[in-house]
Enzyme design. Structure first.
Site, mmCIF file in Angstrom:
data_model
loop_
_atom_site.group_PDB
_atom_site.id
_atom_site.type_symbol
_atom_site.label_atom_id
_atom_site.label_comp_id
_atom_site.label_asym_id
_atom_site.label_seq_id
_atom_site.Cartn_x
_atom_site.Cartn_y
_atom_site.Cartn_z
ATOM 1 C CE1 TYR A 72 -4.505 2.080 0.568
ATOM 2 C CE2 TYR A 72 -2.650 2.992 1.817
ATOM 3 C CZ TYR A 72 -4.351 2.819 1.293
ATOM 4 O OH TYR A 72 -4.955 3.977 0.711
ATOM 5 C CG PHE A 124 -7.998 14.569 -24.710
ATOM 6 C CD1 PHE A 124 -7.954 15.051 -26.678
ATOM 7 C CD2 PHE A 124 -8.628 15.160 -23.935
ATOM 8 C CE1 PHE A 124 -8.667 13.450 -26.110
ATOM 9 C CE2 PHE A 124 -8.570 12.784 -23.666
ATOM 10 C CZ PHE A 124 -9.105 12.848 -25.092
ATOM 11 C CG ASP A 125 -12.807 14.412 -25.363
ATOM 12 O OD1 ASP A 125 -11.620 14.160 -24.829
ATOM 13 O OD2 ASP A 125 -13.538 13.815 -25.710
ATOM 14 C CG ASP A 215 -3.179 16.970 -22.369
ATOM 15 O OD1 ASP A 215 -2.571 16.248 -21.997
ATOM 16 O OD2 ASP A 215 -4.617 17.216 -22.822
ATOM 17 C CB ALA A 217 -1.807 11.982 -23.717
ATOM 18 C CE LYS A 258 -4.986 8.111 -24.781
ATOM 19 N NZ LYS A 258 -5.294 9.903 -24.192
ATOM 20 C CG HIS A 450 -17.596 11.878 -27.689
ATOM 21 N ND1 HIS A 450 -17.569 13.053 -26.466
ATOM 22 C CD2 HIS A 450 -16.768 11.516 -27.506
ATOM 23 C CE1 HIS A 450 -16.667 12.931 -25.992
ATOM 24 N NE2 HIS A 450 -16.305 11.967 -26.605
#
Ligand SMILES: *Cc1c(COP(=O)(O)O)cnc(C)c1O
Length: 459
Positions: A72, A124-125, A215, A217, A258, A450
Site C-alpha cells: 500500500y 482535449f475533450d 498535457d 499524452a 498513450k 459522444h
C-alpha cells in the site's frame, strides 16, 4: 536496392480477430443506435477507435508486471516509476493517477476556480470537460494553419503567441491559473508543437507569471517530429529533446495509455513542492495514497519500462511510419486528410469527403458509420458530436474541422490491416455522391455526449 523499412519487433503472442458480413454489421450498428462506442469489440474487425490503452506491451513490460510490488505504501514499483519520471522527464515530484483525466481532475481541483479562463492549443475533450465542469472556460489559441487541412505547416499544434498574449492582457492575473499545451495536439490531428513554440510560450507566460502545464499524452511522438522537422534537432537524441521540452513546463498531466504504452494509468508531475503538496490532498481523496494513486504496483512497473521504450528511436520510427503509411495510401487516391500526417492517427476531412451531407446531420459520424458498414473498421467522430452544445445557449457547436479519426494502436496491427482500412475508405470515396443524408440525435447526455449518444438515420 535499398532495403525496405520493416518493424523492429516480432510477434510473440497473437489474438484472433474476425471479419463479419455487411448484413451482420447493419444489424449490430442499428442495435448500437449508430454509436460506435456501443458496439461489442467482437463486432469490430479492425479497431481504430482510439490508441488509448489499446497498444501491445513488450516482453520486458510483461516481465516487469511479474515483479510489481503491491504494498500500500512505499512500494518499489512507485520508486521505479518515480526514477523513470525524474530521469526521462526531469520532474522531481509526481503523483500516480488511474488515467489522464484523473490527473486533470486532481490538478484542476487545486488550480481552476469558477470564472477562470484556461488558454491552450485545442484542449482535449476531457481537459475541456474538467475546465467547464468547474464553470471556467477553455480558450483555444491554436495557430490558424491548424484549421486548414491542406496547409503543410510542420507544427500545426503550435500556440499563436498573439492570441495567447491577448488572453494574458485581457484577463486579470488571478483569472488565468495556467496555459495548457497539448503535445501532440490530438484535437487538431495529432499535430506536433515545435520546441521554439514551447520556448516562446514559456517565456511569455513567465513574463505574466502564468503556470505552463503540458498535457503530455503523446510527448514522445512530439519529440520525434521535432527531431525530424525542426532546425537544429536532427543530431539530438529523443531523450535530449524530451528533456528540453519538459524544461519549459512547470507541471504536466499524463495519460499513460498513450505514450506510456500501458493499458491503464496516468500521473501528474511538477517541479514545485507546494503544488505537489496541494495536489496530494486531492489525490488521496480521489485516487489513492500518494505511492499508488489508482494504479497497481505491477502497472507502475510496466509504465516505468514503457517510458523507456517509448523514447527509443526505433520504436518511434515504427510508430510514425505506420501512421504515415496509411495516410499516404489515402492521399494517393485523393482522399482528403489532415496534412501533414500526424503522430498517432490519420484524420479524414469529412466535410470535404461527404460534401452533400448537411452539417446538422453529423457529417463525420456519417462517414464513421459508412466505414464500419463497409469493412468492420471502427474509427471515431471528431466533430460536432464531440464538440457538445454550448453550455450557455444549449446550441450545437460546429467546430472548425469535422473529422473522422483513425487512431492506430501501438505495436498492434500490421500494414496489411492498414491496407484493408485504406481500400474500404476508397470504396466509400468512389460512391460518395450517393451519400446525402446523415443522422439526428434521439438521446444525449449534457456533457461529453459522444460516448453515449443515440442516433437515428435520416432517410
Ligand atoms: C487521452 C487523453 C487525455 C485523457 O486521458 P485518459 O487516460 O483517457 O483519461 C487527456 N489529454 C490528451 C491529449 C489525451 O490524448
Amino acid at each position: 536496392m535499398e532495403l525496405p523499412f520493416a518493424e523492429s519487433y516480432r510477434i510473440k503472442m497473437v489474438e484472433p480477430i474476425f471479419r463479419s458480413t455487411r448484413e451482420q454489421r447493419e444489424q449490430w450498428i442499428k442495435e448500437a443506435h449508430y454509436n460506435l462506442f456501443n458496439l461489442k469489440s467482437e463486432q469490430v474487425y479492425i479497431d481504430l477507435l482510439t490508441d488509448s490503452g489499446t497498444g501491445a506491451m513488450s516482453h520486458n513490460q510483461w516481465a516487469a508486471m511479474m515483479t510489481g510490488d503491491e504494498s500500500y505504501a512505499g512500494s518499489s514499483s512507485y520508486y521505479n516509476l518515480k526514477n523513470a519520471i525524474r530521469a526521462i522527464l526531469g520532474f522531481e515530484y509526481f503523483l500516480p493517477t488511474h488515467q489522464g483525466r484523473a490527473a486533470e481532475n486532481v490538478l484542476f481541483s487545486v488550480l481552476v476556480k469558477p470564472g477562470n479562463v484556461v488558454p491552450g492549443n485545442s484542449h482535449f475533450d476531457t481537459t475541456k470537460g474538467h475546465i467547464e465542469f468547474r464553470n471556467a472556460s477553455a480558450i483555444d489559441c491554436t495557430i490558424d494553419e491548424a484549421f486548414d487541412t491542406e496547409s503543410l505547416h510542420p507544427f500545426k499544434g503550435n500556440i499563436d503567441l498573439e492570441k495567447l498574449e491577448s488572453v494574458y492582457s485581457t484577463y486579470q492575473h488571478d483569472e488565468i491559473p495556467m496555459v495548457i499545451v497539448t503535445l501532440t495536439c490530438n484535437t487538431s490531428g495529432g499535430q506536433p508543437v515545435s520546441m521554439q513554440n514551447l520556448k516562446d510560450v514559456s517565456r511569455l507566460s513567465k513574463k505574466y507569471g502564468i503556470k505552463v502545464v503540458f498535457d503530455s499524452a503523446r510527448f514522445a511522438e512530439n519529440a520525434w517530429f521535432i527531431k525530424e522537422r525542426e532546425l537544429g534537432y536532427k543530431e539530438k537524441s529523443i531523450r535530449e529533446i524530451v528533456a528540453e521540452m519538459f524544461s519549459y513546463a512547470d507541471a504536466m498531466t499524463m495519460s499513460s495509455k498513450k505514450d506510456g504504452i500501458v493499458n491503464i494509468g496516468g500521473f501528474i508531475a511538477m517541479k514545485e513542492e507546494e503544488l505537489f503538496q496541494n495536489a496530494s490532498v486531492f489525490n488521496i481523496m480521489y485516487e489513492g495514497f500518494n505511492t499508488y494513486g489508482g494504479m497497481a504496483g505491477r502497472d507502475m512497473n510496466a509504465l516505468s519500462v514503457g517510458l523507456n521504450e517509448v523514447t527509443d528511436e526505433h520504436y518511434l520510427e515504427n510508430r510514425v511510419k505506420q501512421v504515415e503509411y496509411l495516410g499516404n495510401r489515402l492521399m494517393e487516391w485523393g482522399i482528403p486528410v489532415q496534412k501533414p500526417i500526424g503522430g498517432h492517427a490519420v484524420f479524414v476531412d469529412a466535410r470535404k469527403f461527404l460534401k452533400q451531407v448537411p452539417k446538422e446531420e453529423y457529417i463525420a459520424q456519417t462517414l464513421a458509420i459508412e466505414l464500419y458498414l463497409e469493412a468492420g473498421v471502427r474509427g471515431v467522430e471528431v466533430g460536432t458530436l464531440l464538440a457538445d452544445r454550448d453550455p450557455k445557449s444549449g446550441e450545437n457547436r460546429f467546430p472548425k474541422l469535422e473529422m473522422l479519426r483513425l487512431a492506430i494502436p501501438r505495436r498492434t496491427y500490421t500494414n496489411n490491416h492498414m491496407d484493408v482500412v485504406a481500400v474500404a475508405l476508397k470504396n466509400i470515396f468512389d460512391r460518395r455522391e450517393k451519400i446525402v443524408h446523415g443522422f439526428r440525435i434521439e438521446k444525449e447526455a449534457p456533457i461529453m455526449r459522444h460516448f453515449t449518444v443515440e442516433l437515428e438515420r435520416i432517410d
